[in-house]
Design a protein around this motif. Structure first.
Motif, PDB file in Angstrom:
ATOM      1  N   TYR A 230      77.668  66.787  54.427  1.00 26.35           N
ATOM      2  CA  TYR A 230      77.456  65.542  53.687  1.00 26.35           C
ATOM      3  C   TYR A 230      76.086  65.637  53.027  1.00 26.35           C
ATOM      4  N   TYR A 232      73.095  64.177  50.330  1.00 23.38           N
ATOM      5  CA  TYR A 232      72.533  63.030  49.606  1.00 23.38           C
ATOM      6  C   TYR A 232      71.221  63.473  48.963  1.00 23.38           C
ATOM      7  N   GLN A 247      82.557  56.921  61.723  1.00 26.02           N
ATOM      8  CA  GLN A 247      81.519  56.693  60.712  1.00 26.02           C
ATOM      9  C   GLN A 247      80.146  56.953  61.311  1.00 26.02           C
ATOM     10  N   THR A 258      72.909  54.961  53.904  1.00 21.64           N
ATOM     11  CA  THR A 258      74.208  55.460  53.461  1.00 21.64           C
ATOM     12  C   THR A 258      75.147  55.507  54.663  1.00 21.64           C
ATOM     13  N   TRP A 260      78.763  56.890  55.994  1.00 25.09           N
ATOM     14  CA  TRP A 260      79.701  57.974  55.671  1.00 25.09           C
ATOM     15  C   TRP A 260      80.907  57.907  56.596  1.00 25.09           C
ATOM     16  N   PRO A 268      79.150  58.933  49.994  1.00 27.65           N
ATOM     17  CA  PRO A 268      79.071  57.913  51.038  1.00 27.65           C
ATOM     18  C   PRO A 268      80.090  56.804  50.791  1.00 27.65           C
ATOM     19  N   THR A 271      76.557  52.534  50.100  1.00 30.00           N
ATOM     20  CA  THR A 271      75.109  52.753  49.956  1.00 30.00           C
ATOM     21  C   THR A 271      74.432  51.390  49.849  1.00 30.00           C
TER      22      THR A 271
END
Length: 1126
Positions: A230, A232, A247, A258, A260, A268, A271
């Protein structure tokens, strides 16, 4: 024939070969007192540390044991349970503690330090100790994670790698997660240090790894590969799971959160910028400050909690640090007084896979610990029961009294309970683990702390606990200064003009006298009644003497007038109480004259029950010269007198009649018998209209590490002397000037290891008053009986006696004047005088005359009004008074030596040179169960005790080198083998020098670990069990053990066995509490085993019954069949 005594010969040899003092020629053999106190009665050890952990860096909580641990930047470890259960430990390396992890409900704690070492602490003993240590050689530790009920510790490094440690053996596993395998192969950039590690609450085989650059990796431990990644744009600070494991949430450096879904790594799911302004055109919100930590906690009956620190908008300049609680649609921003170091959410369950049910948040600030109640509206805080407000204002001085009157603590508590704030949570303090000790120590102890803001706090210190009783604010007596521009030009300090320098307290009468940094003294009387004082009583005293202004040195000694009343005192002063703050005047050339440094309030003063102002005494400016700070102070409730002195002289004040009885320069106290050649001061050529305030940066301590006012370099002022003098209280009392040369003693100077600021003081020719003592004793050799007297010690080692002629008690005491006059007696020692005491002819300590407390504000017809004040009789043993005329011993201790002098003959009976290369900082005559002794603390760190009156050395331990003036300012001994000092700006360290207390200490200490049953794991439910839902377990032993993972690299980390193994067993083995705890644990374990055996037996019986039933049915079915029918 004379009998030969081998014992006397051995004693003589010992006297020659050791510094043990022998009787001086003036003392006769039959005067010597047998001493019962011996060296085996003494032993030095630390007892307990109170206060807020100085410079905290990390925190952890055991949700089952209910124990909180705090680590600091100096490697200290503080553990807190229920109020009264505290523990202090220290890592040997002194490196900062970067992270703490409890082995939940196991009685153990893992600490990770900034020097890349991890340590396992055993908490199942009263004094926790390190069992194992592991020092990493090639990698820097950045994050640790220990799953609940697991023995495998994940360690993330600065290189981005993850290593695994077995916490039982403290050895590395061969299983390693390398950063280049965790990230995508196509990525060339390094992901940065590991900032987070945690396993999926529902699947222990899935590990989430957060890298600083913004990459999060879901690692499959079984297949040893990255399952999902993941990414960002912004750097990650922390990660938190939802309890269902579907999650997770990340906090970022731009103030965003964020969320996920683990199945959707592309972007995501949500956010959020909680504190960012949302633009209308749909663009990204403005960046905010980093969110340093986020926690995501769920509840069964409502919305989840998202709690985070930081994330405020950049335009909120000057806003205090905040903790934000997001619950459903509501967002609460909780402002804190200090920056947030860390926070933890306390939950009902230790299982990460269950609904968390958060009920409180513990917030660790730089200078405070706050616990927030999440269950009540408005999120009120809990009232902190720990003594963590010691540093609310910097501590400037301390006093410690053991075995004080039994009614004193209840009296202070009753008036202090009215000062408590309202609005706290109504629930019990949530950190409630451990058990109190079972010590037999029952005597009351009180600690008094003076502070830079002028406040005085009284603490109950009984039974190694600490609780605030009452707070007195002395600044209420003076006019408030709204801003710096309104400051009085007469103030002699730039900051904290009300700071407390000295305190003198009479516990029996409850009279209190404090001296402040602005050359002011306030006398307080204790009352349970509330009163309103229309006009604060004020005396202004001119205490400024110059040698070249004195016409003749023949004003003291035997030629001093017999009646030293204000009208005949050698210097003019205001003898009547002032109804206004000052009747000051400025001379024609603009010099300040008769002006006090502070302005006493003119409006009525409402005084609550407790300590109420009786009288204010202020030293005034004299011909443009500011008053010198007060270096010594004493109060006597029986005589109704307060005496104070500085480098100019001394004054005696009658606080009952509100008059000044004596106001003399130091040279006048000597009279014609002055043994010193004093250099006259240089004439004034030019004056400083503003008092000549100047800055000299001579201190090396940081602003937090020193008391602002008494030791501030800004207090230095330019005087009409050849060089500048820094009039510092501590330096006056510890390092007084030395250049007035005694006529008959050339060996008065000595070398010291100290700063240049002290050396500059040595160039001055000032002698300061350093010590006072009131007593009924002999003031002259010719005295035939005991008379009230005041003994005065100076910084040049002189002891002077002043006679007090007291009027009869009762009404006559308020009508007739007290007559005060120097007796002409003086005794000299090497070094400044620090402490005095008097013994009777049997060697017992003579307490000063005092009176018991009575209510002064009682109704006119009340019983308290009818009480006749009586002086407490002084216990003098007259057994041999007519025959020997040696009824008392005076004990005097200076910075260099101690002497015992017989009275009234004034012969030196015993003398002991305490130190040649250093100097004594603090000395007290104290009582322990075995007898009385003189306790000394030297600047070289040695703590010593000497017998009385023989001055035999009994204890000499190199305990603590003097690292800063804070220890010198706050170190004090008290009775029954107790002592304390301020070990940091926020913490008090208590020690004992008594062997009996050391032996009983193990039982007095509280227990951190108590046997508690671990809560049951959450029920998986029928369908989850049927279809494979719920938490998935992992056989970590098979995966991380040597058979599955291979051997680790030997050069990566070094195992160090800790000292806590054997010592811990010894500590746990001593004391009845340890026996009971072990027996209780054994019984619990035995009961649990018996219960398991019973359950297994029942299961076996059920299985046997079932087998028997099936076998019988089979027999019935097959008994009529032939063999060929089967």
């Amino acid at each position: 024939m004379k009998k030969f005594n081998i014992r006397k010969v051995l004693d003589g040899l010992t006297a020659v070969s050791s510094p043990t003092p022998s009787p001086q020629p003036g003392a006769r053999e039959n005067d010597l007192i047998p001493e019962t106190i011996q060296s085996e009665h003494f032993q030095l050890c630390k007892t307990v540390r109170h206060g807020f952990p100085y410079q905290p860096s990390s925190m952890a909580f055991d949700p089952v044991q209910k124990i909180l641990a705090i680590g600091t930047q100096s490697g200290a470890l503080r553990l807190f349970g229920r109020p009264g259960v505290e523990c202090y430990c220290q890592h040997e390396s002194g490196a900062a503690v970067i992270q703490l992890q409890f082995l939940i409900n196991e009685g153990a704690l893992v600490s990770a330090l900034a020097d890349d070492s991890i340590h396992l602490w055993n908490l199942r003993q009263k004094r926790p100790a390190v069992l194992h240590s592991l020092k990493f050689n090639k990698e820097r530790i950045t994050f640790c994670h220990l799953p609940f009920q697991s023995k495998w510790l994940y360690i993330g490094s600065e290189r981005g790698n993850i290593h695994i440690v077995n916490v039982e053996s403290f050895t590395l596993s061969g299983y390693t997660i390398m950063w280049n395998k965790a990230i995508e192969l196509s990525s060339k950039a390094h992901p940065g240090p590991v900032v987070h590690i945690s396993d999926n609450p529902m699947d222990e085989s899935k590990l989430i790894i957060g890298f600083e650059s913004g990459i999060v990796v879901l690692w499959d431990l079984k297949s040893k590969r990255a399952e999902s990644r993941y990414t960002y744009d912004e750097a990650i600070h922390s990660v938190a799971w939802h309890h269902e494991g579907k999650q997770f949430i990340c906090s970022h450096s731009d103030g965003t959160l964020t969320i996920w879904n683990i199945k959707s790594p592309a972007k995501p799911a949500q956010t959020i910028t909680p504190h960012g302004k949302q633009p209308k055109d749909g663009k990204k919100p403005e960046p905010c400050k980093p969110i340093l930590k986020v926690e995501y906690k769920t509840t069964r009956a409502g919305d989840p909690f998202m709690i985070f620190s930081g994330g405020l908008s950049y335009d909120t300049v000057g806003r205090r640090p905040c903790l934000t609680v997001m619950h459903g649609k509501s967002t609460a921003v909780l402002e804190m007084d200090y920056p947030i170091v860390d926070f933890l959410t306390l939950c009902e369950t230790p299982y990460p896979s269950d609904f968390q049910e958060p009920y409180a948040v513990v917030v660790l600030l730089e200078k405070d610990l706050v616990v927030i109640d999440l269950a009540q509206n408005g999120y009120p805080i809990f009232e902190n029961p720990y003594p963590m407000t010691i540093h609310e204002s910097p501590v400037t001085c301390c006093e410690y009294l053991a075995d004080c009157p039994v009614d004193l603590i209840p009296a202070l508590y009753s008036v202090g309970s009215r000062q408590k704030r309202q609005g706290y949570s109504k629930k019990e303090w949530p950190i409630c683990g451990g058990n109190w000790g079972l010590g037999t120590q029952s005597y009351p102890e009180i600690i008094i702390t003076g502070h830079a803001d002028g406040s005085v706090k009284f603490w109950d210190a009984s039974a190694i606990m600490l609780q605030v009783l009452y707070k007195l604010k002395t600044a209420k007596v003076f006019e408030k200064v709204r801003c710096k521009e309104d400051k009085h030009s007469t103030e002699i300090v730039d900051e904290d003009p009300f700071a407390i320098q000295l305190m003198s307290w009479c516990p029996e009468s409850r009279m209190l006298c404090v001296a402040g940094v602005s050359a002011h003294i306030i006398i307080y009387r204790f009352s349970r009644q509330e009163i309103t004082t229309e006009v604060v009583q004020l005396l202004e005293v001119r205490l400024q003497y110059e040698l070249n202004d004195l016409e003749s040195p023949d004003m003291g000694g035997d030629q001093t007038p017999a009646h030293q009343t204000p009208s005949t005192s050698p210097s003019p002063q205001n003898a009547t109480p002032q109804t206004h703050p000052s009747t000051s005047s400025n001379s024609s050339d603009g010099m300040r004259d008769n002006i006090p440094c502070l302005k006493v309030r003119s409006s009525p003063l409402k005084q609550s029950p407790g300590y109420q102002v009786e009288l204010v005494v202020q030293l005034v400016w004299v011909s443009g010269e500011p008053p010198q700070q007060i270096s010594s102070l004493a109060i006597n409730s029986s005589y109704g007198l307060v005496v104070f002195g500085n480098s100019n002289g001394m004054a005696v004040v009658d606080y009952l009649q509100k008059t000044v009885l004596l106001n003399m320069g130091i040279m006048e106290l000597y009279g014609s018998s002055d043994p010193y050649q004093r250099q006259p001061r240089s004439p004034r050529k030019s004056r400083q209209p503003s008092g000549g305030l100047c800055d000299i940066n001579e201190g090396s301590a940081t602003s937090e590490d020193r008391c602002k006012s008494p030791t501030s370099a800004k207090m230095s002022r330019k005087l009409s002397l050849p060089t500048e003098l820094k009039p510092d209280l501590v330096l006056l009392s510890v390092c007084p000037p030395r250049t007035a040369v005694p006529i008959d003693n050339k060996d008065n100077s000595f070398s010291r290891s100290r700063s240049s600021s002290v050396t500059s003081i040595d160039k001055e020719s000032r002698e300061a008053i350093t010590c006072f003592y009131f007593c009924e004793t002999y003031t002259r050799k010719s005295d035939g009986g005991l008379t009230p007297s005041l003994w005065v010690g100076t910084s040049l080692g002189t002891l002077l006696a002043i006679s007090l002629n007291m009027p009869p008690a009762g009404e006559q005491r308020l009508l007739q004047p007290v007559i005060v006059f120097p007796s002409g007696t003086f005794i000299r020692l090497k070094g400044g005088i620090l402490r005095m005491a008097f013994l009777d002819s049997t060697g017992s300590l003579l307490p000063p005359a005092l009176e018991s407390w009575y209510e002064t504000n009682a109704p006119a017809n009340g019983e308290e009004r009818d009480k006749v004040r009586k002086r407490r009789p002084v216990s003098v043993s007259p057994s041999a008074s007519q025959e020997l005329n040696e009824n008392q011993y005076a004990v005097v201790c200076s910075e260099k030596q101690a002497k015992v002098i017989t009275l009234p003959s004034q012969n030196c009976a015993f003398k002991h040179n305490i130190t040649e290369t250093s100097f004594v900082l603090r000395a007290d005559v104290v009582q322990i169960n075995a007898g009385i002794c003189l306790a000394c603390f030297c600047a070289n760190g040695h703590i010593m005790t000497l017998s009385l009156p023989g001055l035999r050395p009994l204890l000499d331990v190199n305990y603590l080198p003097l690292t800063d003036m804070r220890i010198a300012r706050t170190f004090c001994f008290t009775n029954l083998g107790q002592a304390l000092y301020l070990t940091s700006p926020t913490e008090i360290q208590r020690i004992t020098y008594c062997q009996e207390v050391c032996e009983n200490l193990q039982e007095m200490l509280g227990e951190l670990f108590t046997p508690v049953e671990t809560p049951e794991a959450p029920n998986r439910g029928f369908f989850k069990g049927l279809f494979g839902g719920g938490a998935q377990s992992l056989d970590r032993e098979e995966l991380f053990g040597e058979t599955g993972a291979g051997k680790p690299s030997r050069s990566l980390a070094q195992h160090i066995p800790g000292p806590g193994g054997i010592e811990g067993m010894k500590g746990a083995a001593s004391g009845i509490v340890g026996d009971l705890a072990r027996a209780r644990i054994a019984l619990d374990e035995r009961g649990q085993k018996l219960s398991d055996v019973e359950e297994r037996t029942a299961a076996m019986m059920a299985s046997a019954d079932s087998f028997s039933k099936h076998a019988h049915e089979m027999m019935l079915k097959c008994k009529d069949k032939k063999w060929y029918q089967f």
